[in-house]
Scaffold this active site. Sequence first.
Site, short mmCIF file in Angstrom:
data_model
loop_
_atom_site.label_atom_id
_atom_site.label_comp_id
_atom_site.label_asym_id
_atom_site.label_seq_id
_atom_site.Cartn_x
_atom_site.Cartn_y
_atom_site.Cartn_z
N GLY A 135 8.65 -2.26 -0.51
CA GLY A 135 8.70 -3.67 -0.94
C GLY A 135 7.31 -4.20 -1.21
O GLY A 135 6.46 -3.50 -1.76
N VAL A 193 5.70 -8.81 3.23
CA VAL A 193 6.71 -8.37 4.19
C VAL A 193 6.24 -7.13 4.94
O VAL A 193 6.56 -6.95 6.12
CB VAL A 193 8.06 -8.11 3.49
CG1 VAL A 193 9.10 -7.59 4.47
CG2 VAL A 193 8.57 -9.40 2.83
N GLU A 205 5.80 1.83 1.31
CA GLU A 205 5.75 2.07 -0.14
C GLU A 205 5.70 0.71 -0.81
O GLU A 205 6.71 0.00 -0.87
CB GLU A 205 6.99 2.86 -0.59
CG GLU A 205 7.09 4.26 0.00
CD GLU A 205 6.00 5.20 -0.49
OE1 GLU A 205 5.18 4.78 -1.33
OE2 GLU A 205 5.97 6.36 -0.03
N CYS A 248 7.65 -0.65 -9.22
CA CYS A 248 6.39 -0.70 -8.45
C CYS A 248 5.28 0.09 -9.13
O CYS A 248 4.10 -0.22 -8.93
CB CYS A 248 6.63 -0.19 -7.04
SG CYS A 248 7.24 1.51 -6.94
#
Length: 510
Positions: free
Chosen positions: A196, A200, A218, A252
């Site tokens: 994410g 977070v 990741e 990402c």
Amino acid sequence: MSKLEYTPVEDVPRIHEELLRGFRSGKTKSIAYRKEQLLHLAYLIHDNKQRFREALHADLGRPYDETDFLEFSPTIGEIMDAHDGVEKWAKTERTAFNSSWFPMSPAVRKEPKGLVLIIAPFNYPLLLLLGPLGSAIAAGCAAVVKPSELVPQTSALLAELLPKYLDQDLYRLVNGAVPETTKLLELPWDHILYTGNGRVAKIVSAAAAKHLTPVTLELGGKSPVVIDPNCDVQTAARRILWGKYANAGQICIAPDYILCPRGFQDTFVAAVQRAYNEFFPAEPPSPDNMSRMITQAHAERVKKLIEGTRGTIVFGGQADIAERFVAPTLVRDVPGDDSLMSEEIFGPVLPIVPVRDVDEAIEFINSREHALSVYVFSQDSKFKAKVFNNTQSGAAVANDVSIGLRVHDAPFGGIGPSGSGSTTCKYGFLTFTHLRTTFDNPNWMDKLLMRRRYPPYATNGIKMLVNTTTPRLPPRPGSASAQRKWRVWLILVVIGLLTRLGWRAPALLK
């Protein structure tokens, strides 16, 4: 369509306890059991492709064909890599020969870490949830998987299917948002894998630290693309355009910005424009060809980044917040402190930052946080090597973008702010595996040197043991003895070669 129901918060500790009991039963020690569960996991996707296509279209507006390519193919591939490789990966390995240790048969056992937690994001709700789950199964772990609440149809479908395909004594799914995730993070785990964003990730890491739980992160970041004017510009434009606008840029490892020589910018922009006209002949792109943003809030965020740019919009720029749509957008002449450079875009907007040359591009990259990928488009091996040798990133890729997650038998992972640890293939297996050293020292070793370790030291010859087990250092670099040693070796090698050629050594050397 399935309706998403959150897991009751009060059930989370019970699920944790039941899975821990299941792990301690020893069922996962069997390689045959692991392979069986992995095959069930692959069939979970295979048997329900159309339902997943519909769910992902409802959640992400994703075209069916894109789901087939971006989700089904790599996820099933990763699971089957684990299925085919686990027997070899899980074998105990002997250590390299060492004269001091070989009688003790030292080895490294591959043991499961235990009960693990996998938290997945919204953008690849199958690949980034079931891929790591496959790695955990291969490693012999029990697992709780937590899909994103932002993809309610997909998460609901997973909650329905997982109990039908996998052993509920070992593998469970928890659905929910902040309260459910918070409760999960309060519990002790043997490993946590979070995919994410960095904000977070800090919360996950802080919660894990309370239990000294190892964490794999990741994340993402602003992955740059460096353009060499001597590249195949049309191929570069097509590949970059696809990598940026697939899944509406919500990848990402998507290219985040372009570093292009100023004198080449017009040529590159024209190539991207041609590729855009070919990819999206209709205005705006139809839902059959392009995904939508995950929420209206995400669409609004990207819209504000576009509105704040000081660059020149070449095409696109439109946004329909109600429809979660942001048009594919190319922006040229973007300054380094522009709104589009203030954060990871994670949307279908491609800024071009003009630079003087490759040296300025490298300097620009190094002035920012490490990205998940650094991309280079060039046919010149020296150009590629210069960029890769002088930058840091999770991956270094030449002449393509956004496909690095599925490279066979290679790790996927970031560095620094873009993540830590690795997933995919045997590296995912190792993430959830404890490498346990073992050796067995036979009694007869005490009849040799090992008895000398016991007190009283003064009379038991421990110095002899130390001298025997401590490696000798070569001469200090640059010292006269080191130079003499190399001269002696060189002379001996020369004499050996001459002898092979039939030369007879003078009597002085005999």
